[in-house]
Design a protein around this motif. Structure first.
Motif, PDB file in Angstrom:
ATOM      1  N   ASN A 334       6.585  19.523   7.561  1.00  0.00           N
ATOM      2  CA  ASN A 334       6.964  18.508   8.545  1.00  0.00           C
ATOM      3  C   ASN A 334       6.690  17.118   7.961  1.00  0.00           C
ATOM      4  O   ASN A 334       5.605  16.557   8.096  1.00  0.00           O
ATOM      5  CB  ASN A 334       6.173  18.726   9.838  1.00  0.00           C
ATOM      6  CG  ASN A 334       6.626  17.785  10.940  1.00  0.00           C
ATOM      7  OD1 ASN A 334       7.393  16.851  10.682  1.00  0.00           O
ATOM      8  ND2 ASN A 334       6.157  18.011  12.153  1.00  0.00           N
ATOM      9  N   ALA A 335       7.715  16.587   7.288  1.00  0.00           N
ATOM     10  CA  ALA A 335       7.544  15.293   6.611  1.00  0.00           C
ATOM     11  C   ALA A 335       7.263  14.172   7.616  1.00  0.00           C
ATOM     12  O   ALA A 335       6.538  13.227   7.312  1.00  0.00           O
ATOM     13  CB  ALA A 335       8.785  14.968   5.789  1.00  0.00           C
ATOM     14  N   VAL A 340       1.266  11.523   3.454  1.00  0.00           N
ATOM     15  CA  VAL A 340       1.639  11.411   2.033  1.00  0.00           C
ATOM     16  C   VAL A 340       3.128  11.042   1.926  1.00  0.00           C
ATOM     17  O   VAL A 340       3.511  10.156   1.160  1.00  0.00           O
ATOM     18  CB  VAL A 340       1.336  12.726   1.275  1.00  0.00           C
ATOM     19  CG1 VAL A 340       1.792  12.629  -0.171  1.00  0.00           C
ATOM     20  CG2 VAL A 340      -0.149  13.039   1.349  1.00  0.00           C
ATOM     21  N   TYR A 341       3.927  11.714   2.744  1.00  0.00           N
ATOM     22  CA  TYR A 341       5.357  11.369   2.749  1.00  0.00           C
ATOM     23  C   TYR A 341       5.557   9.893   3.090  1.00  0.00           C
ATOM     24  O   TYR A 341       6.303   9.174   2.416  1.00  0.00           O
ATOM     25  CB  TYR A 341       6.127  12.251   3.753  1.00  0.00           C
ATOM     26  CG  TYR A 341       7.548  11.756   3.935  1.00  0.00           C
ATOM     27  CD1 TYR A 341       8.496  11.990   2.952  1.00  0.00           C
ATOM     28  CD2 TYR A 341       7.897  10.987   5.052  1.00  0.00           C
ATOM     29  CE1 TYR A 341       9.782  11.475   3.078  1.00  0.00           C
ATOM     30  CE2 TYR A 341       9.181  10.476   5.187  1.00  0.00           C
ATOM     31  CZ  TYR A 341      10.114  10.729   4.197  1.00  0.00           C
ATOM     32  OH  TYR A 341      11.370  10.202   4.313  1.00  0.00           O
ATOM     33  N   TYR A 343       3.414   7.311   2.946  1.00  0.00           N
ATOM     34  CA  TYR A 343       2.933   6.388   1.913  1.00  0.00           C
ATOM     35  C   TYR A 343       3.941   6.241   0.794  1.00  0.00           C
ATOM     36  O   TYR A 343       4.248   5.148   0.333  1.00  0.00           O
ATOM     37  CB  TYR A 343       1.613   6.883   1.321  1.00  0.00           C
ATOM     38  CG  TYR A 343       0.456   6.400   2.115  1.00  0.00           C
ATOM     39  CD1 TYR A 343       0.072   5.070   2.024  1.00  0.00           C
ATOM     40  CD2 TYR A 343      -0.214   7.237   2.985  1.00  0.00           C
ATOM     41  CE1 TYR A 343      -0.973   4.612   2.782  1.00  0.00           C
ATOM     42  CE2 TYR A 343      -1.256   6.787   3.740  1.00  0.00           C
ATOM     43  CZ  TYR A 343      -1.628   5.473   3.636  1.00  0.00           C
ATOM     44  OH  TYR A 343      -2.653   5.007   4.391  1.00  0.00           O
ATOM     45  N   LEU A 344       4.427   7.394   0.349  1.00  0.00           N
ATOM     46  CA  LEU A 344       5.390   7.356  -0.747  1.00  0.00           C
ATOM     47  C   LEU A 344       6.644   6.625  -0.294  1.00  0.00           C
ATOM     48  O   LEU A 344       7.197   5.801  -1.017  1.00  0.00           O
ATOM     49  CB  LEU A 344       5.706   8.784  -1.212  1.00  0.00           C
ATOM     50  CG  LEU A 344       4.554   9.442  -1.997  1.00  0.00           C
ATOM     51  CD1 LEU A 344       4.740  10.952  -2.086  1.00  0.00           C
ATOM     52  CD2 LEU A 344       4.445   8.840  -3.407  1.00  0.00           C
ATOM     53  N   ASN A 345       7.066   6.897   0.922  1.00  0.00           N
ATOM     54  CA  ASN A 345       8.259   6.247   1.463  1.00  0.00           C
ATOM     55  C   ASN A 345       8.068   4.729   1.544  1.00  0.00           C
ATOM     56  O   ASN A 345       8.913   3.957   1.104  1.00  0.00           O
ATOM     57  CB  ASN A 345       8.561   6.847   2.838  1.00  0.00           C
ATOM     58  CG  ASN A 345       9.666   6.115   3.592  1.00  0.00           C
ATOM     59  OD1 ASN A 345       9.464   4.996   4.057  1.00  0.00           O
ATOM     60  ND2 ASN A 345      10.835   6.724   3.700  1.00  0.00           N
ATOM     61  N   TYR A 346       6.941   4.303   2.098  1.00  0.00           N
ATOM     62  CA  TYR A 346       6.735   2.875   2.330  1.00  0.00           C
ATOM     63  C   TYR A 346       6.507   2.097   1.042  1.00  0.00           C
ATOM     64  O   TYR A 346       6.965   0.971   0.888  1.00  0.00           O
ATOM     65  CB  TYR A 346       5.518   2.657   3.239  1.00  0.00           C
ATOM     66  CG  TYR A 346       5.783   2.887   4.706  1.00  0.00           C
ATOM     67  CD1 TYR A 346       6.986   2.501   5.286  1.00  0.00           C
ATOM     68  CD2 TYR A 346       4.818   3.464   5.521  1.00  0.00           C
ATOM     69  CE1 TYR A 346       7.218   2.703   6.633  1.00  0.00           C
ATOM     70  CE2 TYR A 346       5.045   3.666   6.873  1.00  0.00           C
ATOM     71  CZ  TYR A 346       6.250   3.287   7.429  1.00  0.00           C
ATOM     72  OH  TYR A 346       6.473   3.483   8.755  1.00  0.00           O
ATOM     73  N   LEU A 347       5.763   2.696   0.130  1.00  0.00           N
ATOM     74  CA  LEU A 347       5.313   1.883  -1.002  1.00  0.00           C
ATOM     75  C   LEU A 347       5.902   2.249  -2.359  1.00  0.00           C
ATOM     76  O   LEU A 347       5.990   1.400  -3.233  1.00  0.00           O
ATOM     77  CB  LEU A 347       3.785   1.933  -1.110  1.00  0.00           C
ATOM     78  CG  LEU A 347       3.037   1.091  -0.079  1.00  0.00           C
ATOM     79  CD1 LEU A 347       1.555   1.433  -0.098  1.00  0.00           C
ATOM     80  CD2 LEU A 347       3.232  -0.404  -0.317  1.00  0.00           C
ATOM     81  N   PHE A 348       6.273   3.496  -2.542  1.00  0.00           N
ATOM     82  CA  PHE A 348       6.569   3.884  -3.914  1.00  0.00           C
ATOM     83  C   PHE A 348       7.941   4.502  -4.157  1.00  0.00           C
ATOM     84  O   PHE A 348       8.549   4.244  -5.181  1.00  0.00           O
ATOM     85  CB  PHE A 348       5.474   4.830  -4.424  1.00  0.00           C
ATOM     86  CG  PHE A 348       4.100   4.227  -4.338  1.00  0.00           C
ATOM     87  CD1 PHE A 348       3.769   3.100  -5.082  1.00  0.00           C
ATOM     88  CD2 PHE A 348       3.137   4.767  -3.495  1.00  0.00           C
ATOM     89  CE1 PHE A 348       2.505   2.534  -4.998  1.00  0.00           C
ATOM     90  CE2 PHE A 348       1.864   4.212  -3.410  1.00  0.00           C
ATOM     91  CZ  PHE A 348       1.551   3.085  -4.164  1.00  0.00           C
ATOM     92  N   SER A 354      13.088   9.160  -1.617  1.00  0.00           N
ATOM     93  CA  SER A 354      12.461   9.509  -0.362  1.00  0.00           C
ATOM     94  C   SER A 354      13.317  10.509   0.426  1.00  0.00           C
ATOM     95  O   SER A 354      12.802  11.451   1.027  1.00  0.00           O
ATOM     96  CB  SER A 354      12.202   8.249   0.463  1.00  0.00           C
ATOM     97  OG  SER A 354      11.474   8.581   1.607  1.00  0.00           O
ATOM     98  N   GLN A 355      14.608  10.280   0.393  1.00  0.00           N
ATOM     99  CA  GLN A 355      15.534  11.183   1.078  1.00  0.00           C
ATOM    100  C   GLN A 355      15.460  12.583   0.461  1.00  0.00           C
ATOM    101  O   GLN A 355      15.391  13.592   1.161  1.00  0.00           O
ATOM    102  CB  GLN A 355      16.962  10.620   0.993  1.00  0.00           C
ATOM    103  CG  GLN A 355      17.984  11.338   1.870  1.00  0.00           C
ATOM    104  CD  GLN A 355      17.591  11.289   3.355  1.00  0.00           C
ATOM    105  OE1 GLN A 355      17.353  10.224   3.895  1.00  0.00           O
ATOM    106  NE2 GLN A 355      17.493  12.463   3.993  1.00  0.00           N
TER     107      GLN A 355
END
Ligand code: TRP
Length: 416
Positions: A334-335, A340-341, A343-348, A354-355
């Protein structure tokens, strides 16, 4: 109930007025900011936050595609924080942009309550603020409300707060704001810049309004009750600096909105433009929902954390994964609820990455260990870079402080 003065037009600028921002509920002792399942006040953010409900409750506006296009007209691109709706709500952002187009430059104003060390979540609105400063080439006031943190936290003394204030200033400088266009105000040091404005504001806010907006009760200390005008004052300072009504845009997490509601309500009574806002969501904590909190160190990745600590915290983090690999492969993760999902989406991650991560996770093709590994790989150099800049920032404090003095440089009292 609408506030008393509904539609006096502001003589010195063409800012619009919509003065229904404060609902006064005079008889209630209960905290008006509590909505079932989650709570958002400037001092407490808990639960599973429904952001569209917050927009409704606070009476703000969603940042829709039309507004995003309008911003793009100035910036030439759509910042990822707008694309992914990290900044999702606003008040009068459109008005500020229209004014800017007419040549009436705004000031940015943001701040930090120095109650602890800075973590990744704090950096996000600041990175966006820096981006706006660059794109619009505008001045920024950055307030540190050490007084607020002293008054609102029974377990913090001034010595601890002063230490955090200093450390936080290093973080702020490390973001890379333009020293010529940025002034830091530390409330207890620089109150003379704010005091005249804050008493003007204070005089226009009744206790019953403060109670309704902030949820004060009979057991609130009187410093808390008197504090909101101090955070409101920087909204009007640019008009004093520029000697003309000057628009202000505040990038801040949406929990700060109550402050702007009362400040907006008094603005025109005092002859200043209503401050505009662009509101962000909260970044999730690593072990729970709600916001990442400095007071729960295991839920936050601090800018001063050593690489091994970062790694351990990320490894121990809560995810949206299934209890076993077999179930993960079968049901997918459940992303949406996975820090973790996000954080990666927002920053990296890029939008595309991300998709793909989302699809792979929810489709059962990606295991939590792999995402954590990606996050560790990205966070370590990111924080390392900040740490290098923090070291250099020690020598730059004077350039940023509103009085041009170093942090530990005392005012001369005249007594020796
Ligand atoms: N009250 C904020 C906090 O506790 C600090 C703050 C002061 C602030 N002025 C601001 C935040 C303006 C955003 C915008 O963190």
């Amino acid at each position: 109930m609408p506030s008393e003065e509904d539609s006096i037009s502001f003589e010195k600028s063409n800012m619009t007025i919509d003065s229904n921002e404060i609902e006064t509920d005079n008889d209630s002792e209960s905290d008006p900011n509590r909505v079932k399942d989650f709570v958002v006040t400037p001092w407490e953010v808990e639960g599973d936050i429904d952001y569209s409900k917050l927009i409704e409750k606070f009476g703000t506006r969603a940042i829709d595609d039309t507004l995003i296009e309008k911003i793009k007209n100035f910036t030439g691109e759509i910042h990822p924080f707008l694309k992914n709706k990290y900044f999702f709500s606003h008040r009068d952002l459109d008005v500020v942009l229209d004014e800017y187009k007419r040549g009436n430059k705004f000031y940015l104003y943001t701040g930090r309550g120095p109650s602890g060390l800075v973590h990744l979540g704090h950096l996000m609105p600041w990175l966006f603020t820096k981006y706006l400063q660059e794109k619009f080439n505008v001045n920024l006031i950055f307030q540190l409300t050490d007084d607020e943190k002293f008054l609102f936290n029974s377990n913090l003394d001034m010595e601890a707060i002063q230490k955090y204030t200093y450390e936080n200033i290093l973080d702020i400088i490390s973001i890379g704001f333009d020293p010529k266009r940025t002034k830091i105000i530390v409330d207890t040091k620089h109150i003379k810049y704010l005091y005249p404005l804050s008493i003007e504001i204070a005089k226009k806010i009744t206790y019953s309004t403060a109670k309704a907006v902030f949820g004060f009760s009979n057991s609130s200390n009187i410093g808390m009750i008197g504090f909101p005008p101090v955070q409101g004052a920087p909204c009007f300072l640019p008009s004093i600096f520029e000697n003309k009504p000057t628009p202000v845009l505040i990038p801040a997490a949406i929990d700060q909105d109550p402050y702007w509601r009362v400040t907006r309500d008094v603005a025109e009574k005092l002859g200043y433009p209503k401050p505009a806002q662009i509101h962000s969501k909260f970044i999730p904590g690593l072990t729970s929902l709600g916001k990442m909190s400095s007071s729960r160190p295991e839920t936050a990745l601090f800018t001063v954390d050593e690489p091994e600590i970062l790694e351990t915290k990320i490894k121990n983090t809560f995810t949206g994964g299934q209890p076993t690999i077999a179930l993960q492969r079968k049901l997918g993760g459940n992303a949406n609820i996975c820090p973790v999902y996000w954080y990666l989406n927002y920053l990296f991650d890029t939008e595309k990455e991300s998709q793909e991560r989302y699809n792979d996770c929810t489709g059962g093709n990606l295991l939590c260990g792999e995402c954590k590994g990606d996050m560790i790989k990205k966070v370590k150099p990111f924080i390392k870079d900040i740490q290098i800049k923090r070291d250099k920032a020690q020598n730059l404090i004077k350039d940023f402080m509103i009085d041009g003095k170093d942090f530990f440089e005392d005012d001369n009292t005249g007594f020796n």
